[in-house]
Design a protein around this motif. Structure first.
Motif, PDB file in Angstrom:
ATOM      1  N   ASP A 270       0.849  -1.185   0.000  1.00  0.00           N
ATOM      2  CA  ASP A 270       0.000   0.000   0.000  1.00  0.00           C
ATOM      3  C   ASP A 270       0.891   1.243   0.000  1.00  0.00           C
ATOM      4  O   ASP A 270       1.995   1.217   0.559  1.00  0.00           O
ATOM      5  CB  ASP A 270      -0.873   0.045   1.257  1.00  0.00           C
ATOM      6  N   THR A 271       0.428   2.300  -0.614  1.00  0.00           N
ATOM      7  CA  THR A 271       1.147   3.569  -0.553  1.00  0.00           C
ATOM      8  C   THR A 271       0.396   4.501   0.384  1.00  0.00           C
ATOM      9  O   THR A 271      -0.749   4.874   0.126  1.00  0.00           O
ATOM     10  CB  THR A 271       1.276   4.205  -1.952  1.00  0.00           C
ATOM     11  N   LYS A 272       1.044   4.849   1.491  1.00  0.00           N
ATOM     12  CA  LYS A 272       0.445   5.760   2.451  1.00  0.00           C
ATOM     13  C   LYS A 272       1.211   7.076   2.447  1.00  0.00           C
ATOM     14  O   LYS A 272       2.426   7.101   2.238  1.00  0.00           O
ATOM     15  CB  LYS A 272       0.474   5.146   3.853  1.00  0.00           C
ATOM     16  N   HIS A 273       0.493   8.156   2.677  1.00  0.00           N
ATOM     17  CA  HIS A 273       1.125   9.477   2.738  1.00  0.00           C
ATOM     18  C   HIS A 273       1.308   9.853   4.204  1.00  0.00           C
ATOM     19  O   HIS A 273       0.335  10.035   4.945  1.00  0.00           O
ATOM     20  CB  HIS A 273       0.275  10.508   2.002  1.00  0.00           C
TER      21      HIS A 273
ATOM     22  N   TYR B  89       3.584  15.987   3.406  1.00  0.00           N
ATOM     23  CA  TYR B  89       3.276  14.564   3.311  1.00  0.00           C
ATOM     24  C   TYR B  89       4.070  13.934   2.177  1.00  0.00           C
ATOM     25  O   TYR B  89       4.216  14.518   1.093  1.00  0.00           O
ATOM     26  CB  TYR B  89       1.773  14.361   3.065  1.00  0.00           C
ATOM     27  N   LYS B  90       4.621  12.759   2.447  1.00  0.00           N
ATOM     28  CA  LYS B  90       5.382  12.045   1.415  1.00  0.00           C
ATOM     29  C   LYS B  90       4.881  10.612   1.306  1.00  0.00           C
ATOM     30  O   LYS B  90       4.467  10.005   2.301  1.00  0.00           O
ATOM     31  CB  LYS B  90       6.871  12.061   1.738  1.00  0.00           C
ATOM     32  N   PRO B  91       4.879  10.060   0.090  1.00  0.00           N
ATOM     33  CA  PRO B  91       4.394   8.681  -0.098  1.00  0.00           C
ATOM     34  C   PRO B  91       5.392   7.665   0.453  1.00  0.00           C
ATOM     35  O   PRO B  91       6.594   7.758   0.217  1.00  0.00           O
ATOM     36  CB  PRO B  91       4.258   8.566  -1.618  1.00  0.00           C
ATOM     37  N   VAL B  92       4.872   6.701   1.190  1.00  0.00           N
ATOM     38  CA  VAL B  92       5.693   5.625   1.762  1.00  0.00           C
ATOM     39  C   VAL B  92       5.028   4.292   1.447  1.00  0.00           C
ATOM     40  O   VAL B  92       3.843   4.097   1.729  1.00  0.00           O
ATOM     41  CB  VAL B  92       5.855   5.784   3.295  1.00  0.00           C
ATOM     42  N   LYS B  93       5.798   3.370   0.854  1.00  0.00           N
ATOM     43  CA  LYS B  93       5.263   2.043   0.551  1.00  0.00           C
ATOM     44  C   LYS B  93       5.280   1.173   1.794  1.00  0.00           C
ATOM     45  O   LYS B  93       6.299   1.072   2.486  1.00  0.00           O
ATOM     46  CB  LYS B  93       6.074   1.384  -0.568  1.00  0.00           C
ATOM     47  N   THR B  94       4.141   0.535   2.047  1.00  0.00           N
ATOM     48  CA  THR B  94       4.015  -0.334   3.210  1.00  0.00           C
ATOM     49  C   THR B  94       3.510  -1.700   2.766  1.00  0.00           C
ATOM     50  O   THR B  94       2.539  -1.792   2.010  1.00  0.00           O
ATOM     51  CB  THR B  94       3.018   0.258   4.235  1.00  0.00           C
TER      52      THR B  94
END
Length: 302
Positions: free
Chosen positions: A127-130, A139-144
């Motif tokens: 999932d990509t969470k900001h 806010y930056k996108p972070v892959k989880t």
């Protein structure tokens, strides 16, 4: 004879025009045209760029295309800047070209769709969470990782975090006795699971196999060749067959229906040559700017 023909043609024209042009007057329009060709004078890939109010076109050895946008191109300078800065897809939307069936992209879409769940089963799902950066406040996108795939499980196994027997091997497949299968009366022979235990991620390749001539079209899912869909070399042969099936929109639609798609996902786009013509237009406009024929707005301000 000549007078008779002139009267006949005038009467014929009047029948179709019905007086629509009677009040028209003739006036010479403003236009500009430039020729582009190799320095040796060769006609190979030569073309003319021509502008008139609201339209800009190129024609020559590459073919012909006309771009129309009355608001964007009232002057030659505005036309060159508009065409130079526009995206190729947007340019083609303003052209006299039409979408055509693209067999390669249609086939690649079918293959990519069949591979999606397999890739997820191997690599896991992210999932990509900001997330807000406490220092910048942005806010930056972070892959989880949402759930693990076989790759993560094998890594955990190597690190001693999992037992090897607990790893879900998506390449495992087991034959089932159709006559004793619980679902045989519900699903029938047109479902691979009445004959095989296999991971769900292979479902789309299973139905592609059943839909392809020279593969499973004239066979049941119980056929001993079916498990080969798990092998990369065998799927490569299937991909080639998909490419062949998609050569025409009719055969591609039939393949999609056999796979089980209610609405065949056929890909239409402008042709490669149409994109080349649009790219040639942008290139030519760039050359006119480089040569100083058209001045960029910031250059005028300077």
């Amino acid at each position: 004879m000549s007078k008779y023909m002139d009267e006949y043609r005038a009467a014929e024209d009047k029948k179709y025009l019905r007086g629509n042009l009677d009040t028209h007057v003739m006036k010479e329009d403003v236009s500009r045209s430039f020729n582009f060709r190799r320095q040796d004078g060769s006609s190979f890939y030569f073309f003319n760029l021509t502008w008139s109010r609201g339209k800009i076109s190129i024609s020559g050895d590459m073919g012909e295309i006309i771009f129309t946008h009355w608001q964007a191109m009232p002057t030659f300078e505005e036309a060159i800047l508009w065409a130079h800065n526009a995206e190729l897809g947007y340019l083609l939307e303003k052209s006299n070209k039409q979408h055509v069936y693209d067999p390669r992209k249609t086939a690649k879409n079918i293959i990519a769709d069949a591979n999606t769940e397999i890739i997820t089963a191997i690599n896991g799902y992210y999932d990509t969470k900001h997330i807000k950066d406490p220092e910048t406040g942005k806010y930056k996108p972070v892959k989880t990782l949402r759930y693990k795939g076989m790759r993560q499980e094998l890594s955990a196994c190597r690190n001693g975090e999992m037992e090897r027997d607990d790893v879900e091997d998506i390449y495992a497949i087991e034959k089932i006795d159709y006559n004793s299968h619980f679902f045989c009366s519900i699903r029938g022979k047109e479902d691979p699971r009445v004959s095989w235990n296999l991971f769900d991620c292979w479902d789309k390749w299973a139905f592609i196999w059943k839909a392809l001539d020279m593969f499973g079209l004239d066979k049941d899912f119980s056929d001993e060749e079916f498990p080969k869909i798990l092998k990369a070399d065998y799927r490569r042969q299937m991909r080639e067959a998909i490419m062949t099936e998609c050569e025409t929109s009719e055969s591609a639609a039939n393949l999609c229906f056999r796979i089980g798609a209610d609405d065949p996902d056929l890909y239409y786009d402008y042709s490669h040559n149409d994109y080349a013509l649009a790219a040639a237009m942008r290139w030519a406009c760039g050359k006119l700017i480089e040569a100083g024929v058209v001045t960029l707005p910031q250059q005028e301000a300077a």
